[in-house]
Scaffold this active site. Structure first.
Site, short mmCIF file in Angstrom:
data_model
loop_
_atom_site.label_atom_id
_atom_site.label_comp_id
_atom_site.label_asym_id
_atom_site.label_seq_id
_atom_site.Cartn_x
_atom_site.Cartn_y
_atom_site.Cartn_z
N ASP A 1 -9.59 5.86 -2.76
CA ASP A 1 -8.43 6.34 -3.51
C ASP A 1 -8.92 7.05 -4.77
O ASP A 1 -10.11 7.28 -4.93
CB ASP A 1 -7.50 5.17 -3.85
CG ASP A 1 -8.07 4.31 -4.96
OD1 ASP A 1 -9.32 4.27 -5.09
OD2 ASP A 1 -7.30 3.69 -5.70
N GLU B 1 0.82 -1.21 0.00
CA GLU B 1 0.00 0.00 0.00
C GLU B 1 0.86 1.26 0.00
O GLU B 1 0.56 2.22 -0.71
CB GLU B 1 -0.96 0.02 1.19
CG GLU B 1 -2.07 -1.02 1.11
CD GLU B 1 -3.01 -0.78 -0.07
OE1 GLU B 1 -3.00 0.31 -0.65
OE2 GLU B 1 -3.76 -1.73 -0.42
N TYR C 1 -6.97 6.52 3.67
CA TYR C 1 -7.08 5.48 2.64
C TYR C 1 -6.32 4.22 3.03
O TYR C 1 -6.85 3.11 3.00
CB TYR C 1 -6.58 5.99 1.27
CG TYR C 1 -6.24 4.80 0.40
CD1 TYR C 1 -7.25 4.08 -0.20
CD2 TYR C 1 -4.93 4.34 0.29
CE1 TYR C 1 -6.97 2.92 -0.92
CE2 TYR C 1 -4.64 3.19 -0.41
CZ TYR C 1 -5.66 2.49 -1.02
OH TYR C 1 -5.38 1.34 -1.70
#
Length: 352
Positions: A134, A33, A116
């Site tokens: 996102d 991520e 996020y």
DNA sequence: GAGCCGTGGGC
DNA sequence: TGCCCAAGGCT
């Protein structure tokens, strides 16, 4: 059938085969991520593989020297991510005894982990029904619900997050979040979205109003700043070895913590005369020999346009009055240091 | 809230 | 001396 079910069905047939989708290890999900923030899959994947290969656990990452992490991150951009990655690893080692947190509440406390990223990790590794919003999700939902507000504002962000929270499934939130993102990345793309035979077209309000191509709306264009960098490559021959000087960038500016050659920033790229004058000003006891100026480089950043040139200067003596942060290294050792792409490209194409 | 922080690729 | 965008976060 509901939007959610159609999306999950679409995802089961079309999802991308990505390395970090083979695991639910929070350490690996977190790594993926952070690496993928504002980054294309094609660009980030090799970095992900390199990091999981090098670091088997968050503790190993925590005890690694920062310079090593910066070197590994070289070329990926947004280098604060690398510094925050390291800081977060140390947070986990020190405050969580190396046990990687998986709840949104704890994840959001980590350096470099925002709304996020915390939602993405928590939904994938802990089955929390928190919407991960996102750029893809913003676009897909803006179109599905014909949202014409500027998507860069916090207000619109919350609107979209609330809608996603309504759609998310409690039984498999991680899959839902990833499905929404993949749908945006593969199908509901920024340009030329594949609306023909779209499985969600009957739900898509932008499709009905003919607004698909206009959405999402994004204002806020800031002007780019021009900068002019003259890098000095001060070369020393000391017996058999060739050396030059580098230093680490430590200011609140671009490329923080990366290494570079001594830099003269100016209003325009400097000519030979001005360069010699600047050199004698900075290192009074240097005796310059042959001087070679590279071609001019144009390097684009998100908010700046940099024009650069590299000036090779043979030194006839080893100056003593050099700034304390300069490091003299054998040239071939430069590969051990994280350097900006611009410098890397110069070295590879013109120098070595 | 708005500006800042990289790089590469599509058009 | 093109513009936009990409699995955002920090100050």
């Amino acid at each position: 059938m509901s939007i959610t079910k159609k999306l999950i069905t679409w995802y089961s047939k079309n999802k991308r085969d990505l390395p970090w989708r083979e695991t639910t290890d929070p350490f690996k999900i977190w790594l993926s991520e952070i690496i993928m923030q504002q980054t294309r899959i094609e660009q980030g994947t090799s970095y992900y593989l390199k990091f999981v290969d090098e670091f088997a656990s968050v503790e190993e990452l925590a005890i690694a020297p920062e310079d090593k992490i910066m070197r590994m991150w070289q070329g990926l951009g947004y280098y604060s991510r690398a510094r925050n990655l390291h800081a977060a690893a140390r947070q986990i080692k020190n405050q969580y005894e190396g046990q990687f947190p998986v709840s949104y509440k704890e994840l959001i406390k980590l350096k470099g982990v925002g709304d996020y990223t915390a939602a993405a990790i928590a939904s994938i590794t802990n089955n929390e029904a928190v919407p991960a919003v996102d750029g893809n999700v913003k676009r897909v939902i803006a179109r599905l619900f014909d949202i014409r507000d500027d998507i860069s504002t916090a207000k619109t962000y919350n609107t979209i997050k609330n809608i996603s929270a309504q759609l998310i499934t409690k039984d498999d939130p991680g899959t839902f979040n990833q499905a929404l993102m993949d749908f945006g990345a593969l199908r509901c793309t920024p340009k030329n979205p594949k609306c023909t035979d779209c499985p969600l077209s009957e739900h898509c309000l932008a499709m009905q109003s003919g607004m698909v191509q206009e959405l999402p709306v994004k204002y806020n264009r800031t002007k780019k700043k021009y900068r002019y960098f003259n890098f000095l490559i001060l070369e020393l021959k000391n017996g058999k070895q060739d050396f030059f000087y580098i230093l680490q960038r430590t200011e609140k500016d671009i490329w923080n913590r990366l290494f570079q050659f001594p830099l003269i920033e100016s209003e325009q790229l400097l000519k030979e005369n001005a360069l010699i004058k600047e050199l004698s000003k900075r290192i009074p006891d240097a005796e310059a020999g042959e001087l070679t100026i590279s071609r001019q480089y144009k390097h684009l950043l998100s908010h700046q346009i940099i024009f650069a040139q590299f000036i090779r200067i043979r030194l006839k003596n080893e100056p003593q009055k050099i700034p304390s942060q300069w490091i003299k290294i054998p040239k071939h050792k430069i590969v051990d240091y994280g350097i900006p792409r611009l410098i890397d490209q110069y070295l590879k194409t013109e120098y070595f």
